[in-house]
Design an enzyme around this catalytic site. Structure first.
Site, mmCIF file in Angstrom:
data_model
loop_
_atom_site.group_PDB
_atom_site.id
_atom_site.type_symbol
_atom_site.label_atom_id
_atom_site.label_comp_id
_atom_site.label_asym_id
_atom_site.label_seq_id
_atom_site.Cartn_x
_atom_site.Cartn_y
_atom_site.Cartn_z
ATOM 1 N NE ARG A 1 -4.404 0.052 2.423
ATOM 2 C CZ ARG A 1 -5.300 -0.932 2.498
ATOM 3 N NH1 ARG A 1 -4.918 -2.188 2.433
ATOM 4 N NH2 ARG A 1 -6.571 -0.637 2.620
ATOM 5 N NE ARG B 1 -13.694 -3.163 6.399
ATOM 6 C CZ ARG B 1 -12.741 -3.173 5.469
ATOM 7 N NH1 ARG B 1 -12.725 -4.122 4.560
ATOM 8 N NH2 ARG B 1 -11.816 -2.252 5.447
HETATM 9 P P1 AMP Z 1 -8.555 -3.162 3.944
HETATM 10 O O1 AMP Z 1 -9.455 -4.242 4.419
HETATM 11 O O2 AMP Z 1 -7.539 -3.639 2.942
HETATM 12 O O3 AMP Z 1 -9.301 -1.936 3.471
HETATM 13 O O4 AMP Z 1 -7.688 -2.698 5.228
HETATM 14 C C1 AMP Z 1 -8.316 -2.168 6.384
HETATM 15 C C2 AMP Z 1 -7.305 -1.347 7.165
HETATM 16 O O5 AMP Z 1 -6.210 -2.183 7.595
HETATM 17 C C3 AMP Z 1 -6.657 -0.223 6.400
HETATM 18 O O6 AMP Z 1 -7.465 0.949 6.361
HETATM 19 C C4 AMP Z 1 -5.361 -0.017 7.194
HETATM 20 O O7 AMP Z 1 -5.609 0.659 8.424
HETATM 21 C C5 AMP Z 1 -4.987 -1.453 7.539
HETATM 22 N N1 AMP Z 1 -4.141 -2.046 6.473
HETATM 23 C C6 AMP Z 1 -4.468 -3.090 5.654
HETATM 24 N N2 AMP Z 1 -3.456 -3.365 4.809
HETATM 25 C C7 AMP Z 1 -2.481 -2.470 5.075
HETATM 26 C C8 AMP Z 1 -1.185 -2.218 4.523
HETATM 27 N N3 AMP Z 1 -0.710 -2.947 3.496
HETATM 28 N N4 AMP Z 1 -0.468 -1.198 5.055
HETATM 29 C C9 AMP Z 1 -0.916 -0.460 6.082
HETATM 30 N N5 AMP Z 1 -2.131 -0.632 6.639
HETATM 31 C C10 AMP Z 1 -2.915 -1.630 6.149
#
Ligand code: AMP
Length: 233
Positions: free
Chosen positions: A99, A171
């Site tokens: 990310r 969520r």
């Molecule tokens: P997601 O389900 O991929 O939208 O991830 C939910 C949350 O987890 C994000 O908003 C971040 O706070 C954290 N997160 C997930 N993947 C990453 C990553 N690769 N780097 C940093 N934070 C992450």
């Protein structure tokens, strides 16, 4: 390997890029079914740690609730451990990682240490208003992980999973105030990865504004030809 998956060597490392709500998780699940490679979702891994109350979950929780990004060191270490598992040997689908540019560099180094090829990268580009609609309407099953959208793909019985009848959850970070922060984090820190990977080849764009099944069809077409191990048998 999932039922109906191809008995092929695998699709190698695959990276799904795209804003929150672009459909990475939904589409990754379709690829899991077809190609048998595991979906590695860093967001799911963090949510699992939060719900189990681990030290990692404790550190990530407040950051996630504010729509920010967990630090690169924590994420990189967590991913490297996961990729060592036997199920990743034929290939894996990274959803939500990398990310940031430092995460992409770390992934490159991890793959090199593991003797794996550079990833195939697919960017799901989506119109901003469609993203907002997907994020505000998203509901998911905490039991089986199936993702719904109350506007676009509602469950048969409102509020309950079609597969296992578990009450669906919204969520906490899919609420409007947090969505704005998440999209800002995407613009500032993740969008630069599009240029990063475009410059390194093995990069493809898929129109993520289409309906989910049209996106899936495009992905299958692309992967059946672009990933050498993924050809149908
Ligand atoms: P997601 O389900 O991929 O939208 O991830 C939910 C949350 O987890 C994000 O908003 C971040 O706070 C954290 N997160 C997930 N993947 C990453 C990553 N690769 N780097 C940093 N934070 C992450």
């Amino acid at each position: 390997m999932a039922a109906g998956a191809r008995s092929v060597p695998g699709i190698g490392p695959l990276v799904f890029l795209g804003a929150p709500g672009a459909g990475k998780g939904t589409q990754a699940k379709e690829l899991v079914k077809r190609y048998g490679a595991p979906q590695i979702s860093t967001g799911d891994m963090f949510r699992d740690n939060v719900s189990r109350g681990t030290e990692l979950g404790r550190r990530a929780k407040a950051i996630m609730e504010a729509g920010g990004l967990v630090s690169d060191d924590i994420v990189n270490g967590m991913v490297e451990e996961r990729l060592k598992a036997a199920d990743c040997a034929p290939g894996f689908i990274l959803d939500g990682f990398p990310r940031t540019v430092p995460q992409a560099e770390a992934l490159g180094a991890i793959l090199e240490r593991m003797g794996r090829p550079a990833p195939l990268v697919i960017n799901l580009g989506v119109d901003y208003n469609i993203l907002l609609r997907r994020l505000t309407g998203r509901r998911s099953c905490p039991q089986c992980g199936k993702i719904y959208n109350i506007h676009l793909q509602p469950p048969a019985r409102e509020g309950f999973c079609d597969v296992d009848s578990t009450p669906l959850i919204h969520r906490p970070d899919d609420r409007e105030e947090v969505i704005r922060e998440r999209l800002a984090a995407y613009e500032a820190q993740t969008r630069p990865l599009v240029d990063y990977y475009r410059a390194r080849g093995r990069f493809h764009e898929v129109d993520g504004s289409q309906a989910a099944d049209a996106i899936t069809a495009d992905l299958f077409r692309l992967l059946d030809t672009a990933a050498p191990g993924a050809a149908r048998v």
